[in-house]
Design an enzyme around this catalytic site. Structure first.
Site, short mmCIF file in Angstrom:
data_model
loop_
_atom_site.label_atom_id
_atom_site.label_comp_id
_atom_site.label_asym_id
_atom_site.label_seq_id
_atom_site.Cartn_x
_atom_site.Cartn_y
_atom_site.Cartn_z
N TYR A 135 -1.91 -0.89 10.61
CA TYR A 135 -1.87 -0.88 9.08
C TYR A 135 -0.77 -0.48 8.31
O TYR A 135 0.01 -1.24 7.54
CB TYR A 135 -3.00 -0.13 8.30
CG TYR A 135 -3.11 -0.17 7.02
CD1 TYR A 135 -3.95 -1.61 6.41
CD2 TYR A 135 -2.98 0.69 6.06
CE1 TYR A 135 -4.04 -1.66 5.05
CE2 TYR A 135 -3.04 0.59 4.67
CZ TYR A 135 -3.69 -0.64 4.04
OH TYR A 135 -3.62 -1.00 2.80
N SER B 243 0.79 -1.33 -0.03
CA SER B 243 0.03 -0.23 0.04
C SER B 243 1.16 1.44 0.04
O SER B 243 1.99 1.02 0.41
CB SER B 243 -0.90 0.02 1.14
OG SER B 243 -1.49 1.25 1.62
N LYS C 153 2.23 -2.80 6.20
CA LYS C 153 2.40 -2.47 4.81
C LYS C 153 3.96 -2.15 4.60
O LYS C 153 4.57 -2.33 3.53
CB LYS C 153 1.44 -1.31 4.12
CG LYS C 153 -0.06 -1.98 4.51
CD LYS C 153 -0.20 -3.19 3.43
CE LYS C 153 -1.60 -3.52 3.66
NZ LYS C 153 -1.84 -4.79 3.09
#
Length: 139
Positions: free
Chosen positions: A66, A53, A70
């Protein structure tokens, strides 16, 4: 291009607490690499595409777990590219900013500042990048 593809994303429910995210998410890509790399080495060729991401490259202020996981996916892709590049294994890492999927929530967000891409457009970008053997794929 004719290559086997392993999709490591699944439709199962995803852990919601930071501790669970950090315990589970960073493990899926190494597990996939561990399963695939030996066969690629035996053939003398292969291609790994990791999906991370933009949050793996930028600070993700609203979701520490998150962003950290990533970032781990990007770091693993770098390691694999360096470790196995001279042995015929190519590696790319996809770092999209915002793609319209079933997980995309409505409303404003930092990820949507530059717009939301449709999956076919991202697929075209990935194919072009893999053909060029480009490591970092941004959208």
């Amino acid at each position: 291009m004719n290559m086997p593809v392993l999709k490591s994303e699944t439709a199962v429910s995803f852990p919601t607490t930071p501790a669970k995210v950090l315990a589970i998410a960073p493990k899926k890509t190494p597990f996939a690499a561990r399963a695939l790399v030996p066969g690629m080495l035996a053939r003398g060729s292969g291609y790994l595409l990791n999906t991370a991401s933009a949050a793996g490259l930028l600070a993700s202020l609203n979701s520490m777990p998150y962003g950290v996981t990533k970032n781990a996916a990007v770091a693993l892709a770098e390691h694999l590219a360096i470790q196995y590049g001279d042995r015929g294994i190519r590696v790319s890492v996809l770092c999209p900013q915002s793609v319209q999927t079933g997980m995309t929530t409505p409303g404003p967000s930092a990820a949507r500042v530059d717009g939301v891409l449709q999956p076919p457009e991202v697929a075209r970008m990935v194919i072009e990048a893999m053909e060029a053997e480009r490591f970092l794929i941004l959208s």
